[in-house]
Design a protein around this motif. Structure first.
Motif, mmCIF file in Angstrom:
data_model
loop_
_atom_site.group_PDB
_atom_site.id
_atom_site.type_symbol
_atom_site.label_atom_id
_atom_site.label_comp_id
_atom_site.label_asym_id
_atom_site.label_seq_id
_atom_site.Cartn_x
_atom_site.Cartn_y
_atom_site.Cartn_z
ATOM 1 N N ALA A 77 43.890 -16.068 54.136
ATOM 2 C CA ALA A 77 43.672 -17.508 53.989
ATOM 3 C C ALA A 77 44.709 -18.316 54.768
ATOM 4 O O ALA A 77 44.427 -19.430 55.217
ATOM 5 C CB ALA A 77 43.691 -17.904 52.523
ATOM 6 N N SER A 78 45.887 -17.765 54.912
ATOM 7 C CA SER A 78 46.969 -18.497 55.562
ATOM 8 C C SER A 78 47.058 -18.230 57.059
ATOM 9 O O SER A 78 47.951 -18.748 57.732
ATOM 10 C CB SER A 78 48.312 -18.120 54.911
ATOM 11 N N MET A 79 46.124 -17.454 57.604
ATOM 12 C CA MET A 79 46.223 -17.028 58.999
ATOM 13 C C MET A 79 45.378 -17.900 59.915
ATOM 14 O O MET A 79 44.267 -18.316 59.562
ATOM 15 C CB MET A 79 45.804 -15.559 59.133
ATOM 16 N N SER A 80 45.889 -18.138 61.118
ATOM 17 C CA SER A 80 45.140 -18.874 62.132
ATOM 18 C C SER A 80 44.033 -17.990 62.699
ATOM 19 O O SER A 80 44.008 -16.768 62.480
ATOM 20 C CB SER A 80 46.072 -19.296 63.270
ATOM 21 N N ASP A 81 43.122 -18.592 63.466
ATOM 22 C CA ASP A 81 42.051 -17.821 64.078
ATOM 23 C C ASP A 81 42.614 -16.765 65.029
ATOM 24 O O ASP A 81 42.109 -15.635 65.085
ATOM 25 C CB ASP A 81 41.093 -18.750 64.832
ATOM 26 N N ASP A 82 43.662 -17.116 65.776
ATOM 27 C CA ASP A 82 44.272 -16.143 66.687
ATOM 28 C C ASP A 82 44.885 -14.985 65.905
ATOM 29 O O ASP A 82 44.773 -13.819 66.310
ATOM 30 C CB ASP A 82 45.345 -16.813 67.549
ATOM 31 N N ALA A 83 45.538 -15.310 64.799
ATOM 32 C CA ALA A 83 46.142 -14.263 63.978
ATOM 33 C C ALA A 83 45.075 -13.366 63.360
ATOM 34 O O ALA A 83 45.254 -12.145 63.246
ATOM 35 C CB ALA A 83 47.013 -14.876 62.891
#
Length: 234
Positions: A77-83
């Motif tokens: 939930a806390s991750m960016s699309d790149d991550a």
């Protein structure tokens, strides 16, 4: 006995109260489950049960409306699309009902595409691809193109592509759905062998007979887990 059975393995996948809605439709209505390292799990249910939605969320192809999803220790939930893209590359392998192979490429070239964006040099990609094909029993087919392969062999190429990056978890969506009975049985044998070697595998299927043959079966209905049982506990 698997690490999961002994209780010694940490969870590589955890869902807590996961809800997914599309407009007014609740595809998932509060799903909670854990999968430990080394498990081989069937997720089974009829069309509309929520199993495909759960696959997309576990594969980080979609985000939950609410709830917590943790994969290999990462709270998605806390991750960016790149991550999330990097998480997929590092930890998740996908196998689908249809093989999605490049028609003009050899088996080895198709498998090597599984680490194309991982910064692996071309020669090393080829070496890993040949090794992965050997693991699924296709070491003698590395230079064959899809039109020269049977349906079962094509699916084994797809599995090799999914494992070439050594993922933490393998997600297999109806992996035998497009195959005849004998080819499907051979694919199930490959998955069992990979699991015995340490790969954690979730098989999403509507095939009750296939699900019954696996050590753990998660049954879904109406967006909820209706049953979760293991061999010897039913």
């Amino acid at each position: 006995m698997s690490a999961a059975a002994t209780g010694a393995a940490a969870a590589v996948l955890s869902l807590r109260d996961v809800v997914k809605t599309y407009g007014d439709v609740g595809a998932l209505r509060g799903v909670s489950l854990e999968v430990a390292a080394g498990e081989l799990v069937a997720v089974v249910g009829p069309s509309g049960s929520g199993k495909s939605t759960m696959l997309n969320i576990v594969g980080t192809l979609d985000r939950p409306t609410s709830g917590t999803v943790t994969i290999a220790g990462n709270d998605v939930a806390s991750m960016s699309d790149d991550a999330l893209s990097r998480l997929r590359a590092d930890h998740i392998g996908f196998v689908f009902q249809h093989f999605h192979l490049q028609a003009g490429a050899t088996a080895a070239e198709n498998v090597a595409d599984g680490v194309l964006y991982a910064g692996v040099p071309r020669r090393e990609r080829h070496r890993r691809a040949v090794e992965a094909l050997g693991r699924v029993g296709l070491g003698h087919r590395v230079d064959h193109r899809p039109h020269e392969l049977s349906g079962g062999e094509k699916q084994r190429v797809a599995i090799a592509r999914a494992i070439v990056g050594e993922p933490t978890i393998l997600l297999a969506d109806e992996p035998t759905g497009a195959l005849d009975t004998a080819s499907g049985a051979a694919i199930l044998t490959v998955l069992r062998e990979l699991n015995a070697a340490g790969t954690t595998i979730l098989v999403i299927t509507h095939d009750l007979e296939l699900a019954a043959s696996l050590p753990r079966r998660i049954r879904m209905r109406d967006g909820l887990v209706s049953n979760d049982d293991r061999a010897g506990t039913r």
